[in-house]
Design an enzyme around this catalytic site. Structure first.
Site, PDB file in Angstrom:
ATOM      1  CE  LYS A   1      -3.532  -0.702  -0.368  1.00 40.97           C
ATOM      2  NZ  LYS A   1      -4.189  -1.154  -1.634  1.00 40.97           N
ATOM      3  CB  THR A   2       4.189   2.175  -0.141  1.00 40.80           C
ATOM      4  OG1 THR A   2       4.828   1.068  -0.794  1.00 40.80           O
ATOM      5  CG2 THR A   2       4.038   1.877   1.347  1.00 40.80           C
ATOM      6  N   GLY A   3       2.517   2.125  -3.229  1.00 43.65           N
ATOM      7  CA  GLY A   3       2.716   2.478  -4.627  1.00 43.65           C
ATOM      8  C   GLY A   3       3.612   1.521  -5.379  1.00 43.65           C
TER       9      GLY A   3
END
Length: 882
Positions: free
Chosen positions: A614-616
Site C-alpha cells: 500500500k505504498t505504490g
C-alpha cells in the site's frame, strides 16, 4: 601507646650489634617465607617417590593441595546472561583468534569479536539489566591485565555480578621476561620454555569431555611455552608438563631433581582471589590437548550452557562398492578384515555397522581375486547396512529426464533384490553428491518414486569449505545431512604413500582434524571409499585408531544409528536447520560443476521491489515495465504479479520453480529482470534468503507516511470483505489491547508493524550493502513520478534511459499517473488501485502520529547514515514534531 613507649625504651638499650642481628633474623625469616610461597606449588606437583606407575610407565601427576578453604564464588546465572561469547582478538586476522572462533563456530556457539582495547571504549556489557555475554575470551591475556583502570573495573564488576568467567592465552615472545608475576595476581609466569610429556590433573574441576588417564608422551610443539606457579588456593593446574632438558627453570632453584617436576601449562582460577573464575593457557591452540581443554573450559565457565552432550553419533559410509579399477578393490582377506574390524569397533560403539553404498553395474569387474571378494561381501550381506548409488555411477544432474533417472535406479534395485541386499533403508547418496545441492528436482522425485528415499547426505551444503559450516536441510520430504571427510580419498590406499607421509594421517587421527570433527559435532557421517578398504586398508586403520584415541582421551559416548533414525536425531538437535537456504549456484565453482548445464543464473532477477504494501509498489512495477531493457516476472496464478518467493511457503519449492517465472535471456548484458513482492519488506526471513540467492541484486523500497499506509491497508481489507475490518472501526483496530481477539490483533499488526520502517530497513541492511538499497519517496512517486523514475534509472545503472516525462500522463478521472499510449490514450492500473475512501478520523491520526514518532525519528537517522534523501512526508512530520 604504652606498648610503643616500651618499644622505644627497648631500642635505646639495644646495641648496634644486637640491632644488626635482629635484622639478619628478620631477613632470614623473609627468605624462608618467600621460598615457601614460590616453591610450594611446584613441590606439590612433583611425583611422590612411592607412587605406582601408570600404564605408560610415567608416575601420575599430583595436584597441589589448597592452602586456604574454598570461598563461595558467584554462580553462573544462565537466566541473567545471553548465551553469547565476547572474544577479544589482537586483530581480525590473528591466527589464535581465528582458531578460537573456528571452535566456537564448529560448536554452533554464538560469539562477537572485538579488537582488544588497551585503552578506550569497552563494548556495552549489559542491556536492560541483563548481561549480554556469558563468557569473555582474551586472545592475549595481557590486554586484560593491562586494561586502563576504568575499563578493568567495569569488566571485573560485570564478571562478578553476572557470574561470567574469562579465558585467556599467554603467548611468550622474544621480549617476554623469563620469570615475572602477573600484575595484580598471586601468579608467577615462567616463559620461553621447551616442554614434554603432558598430563592432565585428575582433580581439575573443569574436566568434562577430557579423560585424565593418559600422558601425552613426547615433545610439545614450540619452544615458547609459559608455565604458571602459585601458592594461592585459587589456582588449580589443569595440564602439566616437564621441561625438555635436565636444566631447572630459572629462579626455581638448582635442585638436581627439579627438572622432573610437573609444571602447569593450563591453570584454572577458582575465583577465590577476586570472585572471577578464569582459565589461563600458557600457549596457543596448536597443541591438540589445549583445544580439548578449551572446549571443557567454555563448558565449565558457562555452567554447561555452551557445551554439547557427551553423546556422539558416528556413521561410516563406504561409497563405490563394486566400483573401482583392478588393483584397488577388496579381496577375500579384505572383506574378512572389514567384518572383524566391525566387531572390534562394537566394543566401543554399540551395534556399530559399516554402511555400504553400491553401483550394481560394476559387480564382478575386477580381477579373479577381487571378484571373489565381491562374492564374499554379498555372503555377508546381512552383517552390514546398504544404500544405493546410481546403477552406472552416473551423476544425476546430467539426466534431465526424470524417467531416465528412474530407469537407472530401477536397474540398481533389481540387482539388490537378486542378491538379497535390503532395499528399505531409506538412504541414498548421489555420485559426487550431484543433484543434492544445488537441488536437481528430478533426482529427488526419482528417489522417492523408486526407492522411497527419506535421507541423503552431502558435503556441498552450503559449501564444501570450511567444513565447520556444513549444515543439513529438508527438501521435498527428504532429509539432507551434512557429510564429512576423514582424510581418505579414492587415491589414498597405501600407508607409506599417504600425502605428506604416514605421520600426516596419524596427526589427523590423533588430536587432528578427524578427532576435532567428532569432538565438535554431535553427529558425524564420514565418507570413505571401497579403495580405502583394500591394499593397506587405511579405512580400517583410521577408524580403529580414532575410536581408541577417543576412548583414551575423552569421556565421549560413541554411538551409531541407521540413517533414517540418525536424520531424525539430527533435526531433533538442530531443528533450526530444517529450512534450506538457497544460494546462487554460479557463485561456487563446485556447485556450478554439479548443476544442470540447461540452467543459467542469468534468469535470476537483478532487482527486487520489496514494498511495503500500500505504498505504490504496483505503480512502480508498471513504470519499470515500460523500460525496454527491464523485464518483469511472469504472473503467478495464485498471487498475480507477485511471486512471493522469499517470504513464504513458495520458497520451499526451490530455485527451479523460481526461475520458471523469468524467460531465458536473449542478451545477458542488457536484459534486466525484476520482481515485485510487497510483503518482502517486513518479512524476517526474506532479506537473508534474498541475499543468499541474489547477492548482487538492487533493492527498491517505497515509503509513505506510516499512518496513511496503515489506514490504506485497513480500507483494502474492508474492500476485500475482511469480516474483522468490517466489524471494527479503524480506531478500534489500531488501539486494540492485548486482550483483544487473535483475529483483531492480527489485523492490527498488519496495519502497524510494516510501518516500523527503520526496523525493517535495518534487517535488509544486515543482508545487503547500503549502496544496493534505494528508498523512494512514495508521496513524490504519486505527484512527480518522472522525477522519481530518473533517480531509479540512475540507481540501476541501465545502459539506455527512458524520458518518463514523455511516457507518463496524469489521468484526472483516476487521480494518478498512467502510461501514455499512441493517440493520446492512457493505460492505467486496475479498479482496485487508487480507490477513494473517507478521510482518516482525527483521533486515529493523532494516535498514529504519537505511535510512529520514535520509529520515524529512527528512520531519519538511518536514512542520514545511508546517505539518502529524507522523503518529503518525513521532513514535514519531523518539523511538526518539534
Amino acid at each position: 601507646m604504652p606498648a610503643l613507649a616500651c618499644l622505644r625504651r627497648l631500642c635505646r638499650h639495644l646495641s648496634p650489634q644486637a640491632v644488626l642481628f635482629l635484622l639478619f633474623v628478620f631477613c632470614l625469616f623473609s627468605v624462608f617465607v618467600s621460598a615457601y610461597y614460590l616453591y610450594g606449588w611446584n613441590r606439590g606437583l612433583e611425583p611422590s617417590a612411592d607412587a605406582s606407575e601408570s600404564d605408560c610407565g610415567d608416575p601420575p601427576p599430583v595436584a597441589p593441595s589448597r592452602l586456604l578453604p574454598i570461598k563461595p564464588v558467584q554462580a553462573v546465572a544462565p537466566s541473567r546472561t545471553d548465551p553469547l561469547v565476547l572474544v577479544f582478538v589482537e586483530s581480525l586476522y590473528s591466527q589464535l583468534g581465528q582458531e578460537v572462533v573456528a571452535i566456537l563456530e564448529s560448536s554452533r556457539f554464538k560469539y562477537r569479536t572485538e579488537i582488544a582495547p588497551g585503552k578506550g571504549d569497552m563494548p556495552t556489557l549489559t542491556d536492560k539489566g541483563r548481561g549480554r555475554f556469558a563468557l569473555i575470551i582474551y586472545e592475549n591475556i595481557l590486554k586484560y591485565v593491562n586494561l586502563d583502570a576504568w575499563n578493568r573495573e567495569l569488566l571485573d564488576k560485570y564478571c562478578v555480578a553476572y557470574g561470567v568467567g574469562i579465558i585467556g592465552f599467554f603467548k611468550a615472545n622474544e621480549n617476554s621476561l623469563l620469570s615475572a608475576q602477573l600484575k595484580g595476581f598471586p601468579l608467577f609466569l615462567h616463559s620461553n620454555l621447551g616442554l614434554k610429556d603432558c598430563s592432565i590433573n585428575p582433580k581439575s574441576p573443569l574436566l568434562y569431555v577430557t579423560r585424565p588417564s593418559e600422558v601425552e608422551k613426547g615433545v610439545l610443539p614450540g619452544e615458547d611455552w609459559t608455565v604458571f606457579q602459585s601458592n594461592h588456593s585459587t589456582y588449580e593446574p589443569v595440564l602439566l608438563a616437564k621441561t625438555r632438558s635436565s636444566e631447572s627453570i630459572p629462579h626455581l632453584g638448582a635442585d638436581a631433581g627439579l627438572h622432573a617436576a610437573l609444571h602447569a601449562t593450563v591453570v584454572q582460577d577458582l575465583g577465590l582471589h577476586d570472585g572471577i573464575q578464569r582459565v589461563l593457557f600458557g600457549n596457543n591452540l596448536n597443541f591438540w590437548l589445549h583445544k580439548l581443554v578449551f572446549v571443557d573450559a567454555v563448558a565449565f565457565l558457562t555452567g554447561k550452557r555452551l557445551s554439547l552432550p557427551l553423546d556422539r553419533y558416528i556413521l561410516v559410509d563406504i561409497d563405490d562398492i563394486f566400483v573401482g579399477k583392478e588393483g584397488t578393490r577388496m579381496k577375500v582377506e579384505d572383506v574378512k578384515a572389514l567384518f572383524d574390524t566391525q566387531n572390534e569397533l562394537r566394543t566401543h560403539i554399540p551395534n556399530f555397522t559399516f554402511n555400504l553404498g553400491y553401483s550394481g553395474k560394476f559387480f564382478h569387474t575386477g580381477t579373479d581375486a577381487e571378484d571373489a571378494g565381491d562374492d564374499l561381501l554379498l555372503s555377508y550381506v546381512k552383517e552390514f547396512w546398504w544404500f544405493p548409488h546410481m546403477w552406472s555411477h552416473m551423476q544425476p544432474h546430467l539426466f534431465h529426464n526424470q524417467s531416465v533417472l528412474a530407469e537407472q535406479m530401477a536397474l540398481n534395485k533389481k540387482f539388490a533384490v537378486e542378491h538379497g541386499i535390503p532395499t528399505d533403508m531409506g538412504y541414498a547418496v548421489a555420485p559426487h553428491h550431484s543433484g543434492v545441492y544445488p537441488v536437481h528436482v528430478q533426482l529427488y522425485e526419482a528417489w522417492k518414486q523408486v526407492w522411497g528415499i527419506r535421507v541423503t547426505s552431502t558435503e556441498e551444503y552450503p559449501h564444501l569449505k570450511p567444513a565447520r559450516y556444513r549444515r543439513g536441510f529438508i527438501h521435498n520430504g527428504i532429509m539432507v545431512l551434512p557429510r564429512q571427510t576423514c582424510g581418505l580419498f579414492t587415491h589414498t590406499i597405501f600407508y607409506n604413500e599417504y600425502p605428506g607421509g604416514s605421520s600426516e594421517l596419524d596427526k589427523i587421527i590423533n588430536g587432528g582434524e578427524l578427532f576435532l570433527t567428532v569432538l565438535l559435532n554431535p553427529i558425524s557421517i564420514f565418507m570413505t571409499h571401497l579403495s580405502n578398504y583394500g591394499n593397506d586398508r587405511l579405512g580400517l586403520y583410521t577408524f580403529k585408531h580414532l575410536v581408541r584415541f577417543l576412548h583414551s582421551w575423552t569421556n565421549l559416548r560413541l554411538q551409531t544409528l541407521p540413517p533414517v533414525q540418525l536424520a531424525q536425531k539430527y533435526f531433533q538437535i538442530f531443528s533450526e536447520e530444517k529450512d534450506p537456504l538457497w544460494q546462487d549456484p554460479c557463485e561456487d565453482k563446485r556447485h556450478k560443476d554439479i548443476w544442470s548445464k540447461e540452467k543459467t543464473c542469468d534468469r535470476f532477477p537483478k532487482l527486487l521491489i520489496i514494498g511495503p504494501q500500500k505504498t505504490g509498489t504496483t505503480a512502480l512495477y508498471l513504470f519499470l515495465g515500460m523500460h525496454p531493457d527491464l523485464s518483469s516476472n511472469y504472473p503467478s496464478s495464485e498471487t498475480f504479479e507477485e511471486i512471493q518467493f522469499f517470504n513464504g511457503h513458495n520458497y520451499h519449492k526451490g530455485i527451479d520453480w523460481y526461475m520458471e517465472f523469468f524467460p531465458i535471456p536473449s542478451n545477458t548484458t542488457s536484459d534486466f529482470y525484476f520482481e515485485k513482492s510487497a510483503n518482502y519488506f517486513d518479512s524476517e526471513v526474506a532479506p537473508r534468503r534474498a541475499a543468499a540467492l541474489l547477492p548482487k541484486a538492487k533493492i527498491l523500497s517505497i515509503l509513505i507516511n506510516p499512518a496513511d499506509r496503515a489506514y490504506s491497508w485497513y480500507q483494502h481489507q474492508r474492500a476485500h470483505d475482511d469480516p474483522v475490518a468490517l466489524k471494527y472501526t479503524f480506531h478500534e483496530v489500531i488501539t486494540a489491547g492485548p486482550d483483544a481477539s487473535s483475529k483483531l490483533r492480527a489485523l492490527q499488526n498488519r496495519c502497524l508493524v510494516p510501518g516500523w520502517y527503520a526496523t525493517h530497513i535495518e534487517r535488509w541492511l544486515s543482508a545487503f550493502h547500503a549502496n544496493q538499497i534505494l528508498v523512494l519517496d512514495g508521496k513524490l512517486l504519486r505527484t512527480e513520478p518522472a522525477k522519481v523514475m530518473d533517480t531509479v534509472q540512475k540507481f540501476l545503472g541501465v545502459t539506455s534511459t527512458v524520458d518518463y516525462h514523455k511516457t507518463l500522463a496524469f489521468d484526472p478521472k483516476k487521480g494518478f499517473w498512467c502510461q501514455l499510449l499512441e493517440g493520446g490514450k492512457t493505460k492505467c492500473l486496475g479498479k482496485s488501485k487508487g480507490r477513494k475512501y473517507p478521510e482518516m478520523d482525527l483521533d486515529s491520526r493523532a494516535f498514529l502520529k504519537d505511535y510512529f514518532r520514535d520509529h520515524n525519528i529512527e528512520l531519519s537517522k538511518l536514512l542520514y547514515k545511508m546517505g539518502q534523501t529524507l522523503p518529503t512526508w518525513l521532513r514535514e512530520d519531523l518539523q511538526n514534531t518539534r
